[in-house]
Design a protein around this motif. Structure first.
Motif, PDB file in Angstrom:
ATOM      1  N   MET A  39      40.350  26.847  17.212  1.00  0.00           N
ATOM      2  CA  MET A  39      39.425  27.547  18.077  1.00  0.00           C
ATOM      3  C   MET A  39      38.696  26.513  18.922  1.00  0.00           C
ATOM      4  SD  MET A  39      36.123  29.958  17.075  1.00  0.00           S
ATOM      5  CE  MET A  39      36.950  30.622  15.694  1.00  0.00           C
ATOM      6  N   GLY A  40      38.564  26.743  20.230  1.00  0.00           N
ATOM      7  CA  GLY A  40      37.906  25.816  21.132  1.00  0.00           C
ATOM      8  C   GLY A  40      36.400  25.823  20.993  1.00  0.00           C
ATOM      9  N   TRP A  41      35.781  24.763  21.504  1.00  0.00           N
ATOM     10  CA  TRP A  41      34.326  24.616  21.395  1.00  0.00           C
ATOM     11  C   TRP A  41      33.595  25.752  22.082  1.00  0.00           C
ATOM     12  CZ3 TRP A  41      31.240  24.389  25.627  1.00  0.00           C
ATOM     13  CH2 TRP A  41      31.868  24.086  26.844  1.00  0.00           C
ATOM     14  N   PHE A  42      34.125  26.217  23.214  1.00  0.00           N
ATOM     15  CA  PHE A  42      33.435  27.275  23.955  1.00  0.00           C
ATOM     16  C   PHE A  42      33.410  28.565  23.129  1.00  0.00           C
ATOM     17  CE2 PHE A  42      33.296  30.759  27.066  1.00  0.00           C
ATOM     18  CZ  PHE A  42      32.101  30.452  27.679  1.00  0.00           C
ATOM     19  N   LYS A  43      34.527  28.886  22.503  1.00  0.00           N
ATOM     20  CA  LYS A  43      34.579  30.099  21.684  1.00  0.00           C
ATOM     21  C   LYS A  43      33.657  29.970  20.480  1.00  0.00           C
ATOM     22  CE  LYS A  43      37.759  33.420  19.726  1.00  0.00           C
ATOM     23  NZ  LYS A  43      39.153  33.772  19.475  1.00  0.00           N
ATOM     24  N   ARG A 100      28.781  28.869  12.604  1.00  0.00           N
ATOM     25  CA  ARG A 100      28.188  27.540  12.718  1.00  0.00           C
ATOM     26  C   ARG A 100      28.682  26.810  13.968  1.00  0.00           C
ATOM     27  NH1 ARG A 100      29.758  22.595   9.194  1.00  0.00           N
ATOM     28  NH2 ARG A 100      28.361  21.106  10.124  1.00  0.00           N
ATOM     29  N   VAL A 101      27.757  26.152  14.681  1.00  0.00           N
ATOM     30  CA  VAL A 101      28.089  25.290  15.810  1.00  0.00           C
ATOM     31  C   VAL A 101      27.825  23.859  15.365  1.00  0.00           C
ATOM     32  CG1 VAL A 101      27.535  24.663  18.184  1.00  0.00           C
ATOM     33  CG2 VAL A 101      27.493  27.070  17.494  1.00  0.00           C
ATOM     34  N   THR A 102      28.851  23.021  15.454  1.00  0.00           N
ATOM     35  CA  THR A 102      28.732  21.647  14.984  1.00  0.00           C
ATOM     36  C   THR A 102      28.149  20.743  16.065  1.00  0.00           C
ATOM     37  OG1 THR A 102      30.926  20.998  15.742  1.00  0.00           O
ATOM     38  CG2 THR A 102      30.781  22.002  13.535  1.00  0.00           C
ATOM     39  N   ARG A 103      27.785  19.524  15.651  1.00  0.00           N
ATOM     40  CA  ARG A 103      27.326  18.525  16.633  1.00  0.00           C
ATOM     41  C   ARG A 103      28.430  18.215  17.637  1.00  0.00           C
ATOM     42  NH1 ARG A 103      24.715  14.368  12.519  1.00  0.00           N
ATOM     43  NH2 ARG A 103      23.167  15.785  11.688  1.00  0.00           N
ATOM     44  N   ALA A 104      29.665  18.159  17.143  1.00  0.00           N
ATOM     45  CA  ALA A 104      30.793  17.902  18.051  1.00  0.00           C
ATOM     46  C   ALA A 104      30.912  19.019  19.089  1.00  0.00           C
ATOM     47  CB  ALA A 104      32.094  17.763  17.264  1.00  0.00           C
ATOM     48  N   ASP A 105      30.706  20.270  18.666  1.00  0.00           N
ATOM     49  CA  ASP A 105      30.733  21.391  19.602  1.00  0.00           C
ATOM     50  C   ASP A 105      29.642  21.234  20.661  1.00  0.00           C
ATOM     51  OD1 ASP A 105      32.813  22.652  18.214  1.00  0.00           O
ATOM     52  OD2 ASP A 105      31.436  23.849  17.004  1.00  0.00           O
ATOM     53  N   LYS A 106      28.459  20.859  20.215  1.00  0.00           N
ATOM     54  CA  LYS A 106      27.348  20.671  21.153  1.00  0.00           C
ATOM     55  C   LYS A 106      27.648  19.542  22.131  1.00  0.00           C
ATOM     56  CE  LYS A 106      23.833  22.394  17.969  1.00  0.00           C
ATOM     57  NZ  LYS A 106      22.670  22.041  17.148  1.00  0.00           N
ATOM     58  N   ARG A 107      28.226  18.449  21.621  1.00  0.00           N
ATOM     59  CA  ARG A 107      28.573  17.303  22.474  1.00  0.00           C
ATOM     60  C   ARG A 107      29.637  17.710  23.505  1.00  0.00           C
ATOM     61  NH1 ARG A 107      28.635  13.963  18.730  1.00  0.00           N
ATOM     62  NH2 ARG A 107      30.778  14.270  18.047  1.00  0.00           N
ATOM     63  N   GLN A 108      30.647  18.475  23.062  1.00  0.00           N
ATOM     64  CA  GLN A 108      31.680  18.933  23.985  1.00  0.00           C
ATOM     65  C   GLN A 108      31.098  19.867  25.041  1.00  0.00           C
ATOM     66  OE1 GLN A 108      34.687  20.375  21.152  1.00  0.00           O
ATOM     67  NE2 GLN A 108      36.095  18.934  22.127  1.00  0.00           N
ATOM     68  N   ALA A 109      30.185  20.726  24.627  1.00  0.00           N
ATOM     69  CA  ALA A 109      29.545  21.625  25.578  1.00  0.00           C
ATOM     70  C   ALA A 109      28.751  20.831  26.614  1.00  0.00           C
ATOM     71  CB  ALA A 109      28.636  22.615  24.854  1.00  0.00           C
ATOM     72  N   LYS A 110      28.025  19.822  26.163  1.00  0.00           N
ATOM     73  CA  LYS A 110      27.248  18.980  27.067  1.00  0.00           C
ATOM     74  C   LYS A 110      28.168  18.236  28.029  1.00  0.00           C
ATOM     75  CE  LYS A 110      23.692  15.420  27.045  1.00  0.00           C
ATOM     76  NZ  LYS A 110      22.876  14.524  26.217  1.00  0.00           N
ATOM     77  N   GLY A 141      31.178  19.157  28.939  1.00  0.00           N
ATOM     78  CA  GLY A 141      31.745  20.151  29.844  1.00  0.00           C
ATOM     79  C   GLY A 141      30.789  20.518  30.964  1.00  0.00           C
ATOM     80  N   LEU A 142      29.521  20.691  30.622  1.00  0.00           N
ATOM     81  CA  LEU A 142      28.520  21.012  31.649  1.00  0.00           C
ATOM     82  C   LEU A 142      28.335  19.856  32.628  1.00  0.00           C
ATOM     83  CD1 LEU A 142      25.868  22.943  29.548  1.00  0.00           C
ATOM     84  CD2 LEU A 142      27.444  23.869  31.255  1.00  0.00           C
ATOM     85  N   ALA A 143      28.365  18.626  32.124  1.00  0.00           N
ATOM     86  CA  ALA A 143      28.248  17.465  33.016  1.00  0.00           C
ATOM     87  C   ALA A 143      29.444  17.393  33.963  1.00  0.00           C
ATOM     88  CB  ALA A 143      28.135  16.183  32.192  1.00  0.00           C
ATOM     89  N   GLU A 144      30.631  17.652  33.433  1.00  0.00           N
ATOM     90  CA  GLU A 144      31.835  17.637  34.271  1.00  0.00           C
ATOM     91  C   GLU A 144      31.771  18.733  35.332  1.00  0.00           C
ATOM     92  OE1 GLU A 144      36.686  17.585  33.682  1.00  0.00           O
ATOM     93  OE2 GLU A 144      35.409  17.892  31.939  1.00  0.00           O
TER      94      GLU A 144
END
Length: 123
Positions: free
Chosen positions: A1-5, A15-25, A27-30
């Protein structure tokens, strides 16, 4: 399952992991950087038309997903045509206008003609 989902499902108690939060951040920067370039080229770019002469799929993957390279013959008014390449992050199945042989509107960086933005056709 992808970070966005996973992030979307967090409201359902998952649960949202730190890695998920980092990927989201990331993605938003990109997205922010891409949006800034798109806005600049929309505002300052030279209008033209390009013919898609080739598509290389899945040349890179980022937090936004797969990237594809469009090989273009670009035509600006009163100029000789030239070749350029543009990477795009989109699902090709959802963009039927992105096919070899299609003509698409573009905006070209007036300081660097190798920087080409494919503009979504109106309507």
């Amino acid at each position: 399952m992808g970070w966005f989902k996973r992030a979307r499902n967090a409201s359902a108690g998952q649960r949202v992991t730190r890695a998920d939060k980092r990927q989201a951040k990331d993605g938003l920067a990109e997205l922010s950087a891409l949006n800034a370039e798109r806005e600049r080229l929309t505002r300052e770019g030279l209008p033209g038309v390009a013919t898609i002469i080739g598509i290389r799929e899945d040349v890179a993957t980022t937090t936004l997903g797969p990237w594809h390279e469009l090989h273009l013959d670009v035509q600006l008014p009163d100029q000789d045509p030239y070749r350029a390449t543009r990477r795009v992050a989109l699902e090709l199945a959802t963009a039927p206008q992105i096919t070899v042989g299609a003509q698409v509107p573009v905006r070209v960086d007036p300081r660097d003609w190798s920087v080409v933005l494919v503009v979504a056709p109106a309507g």
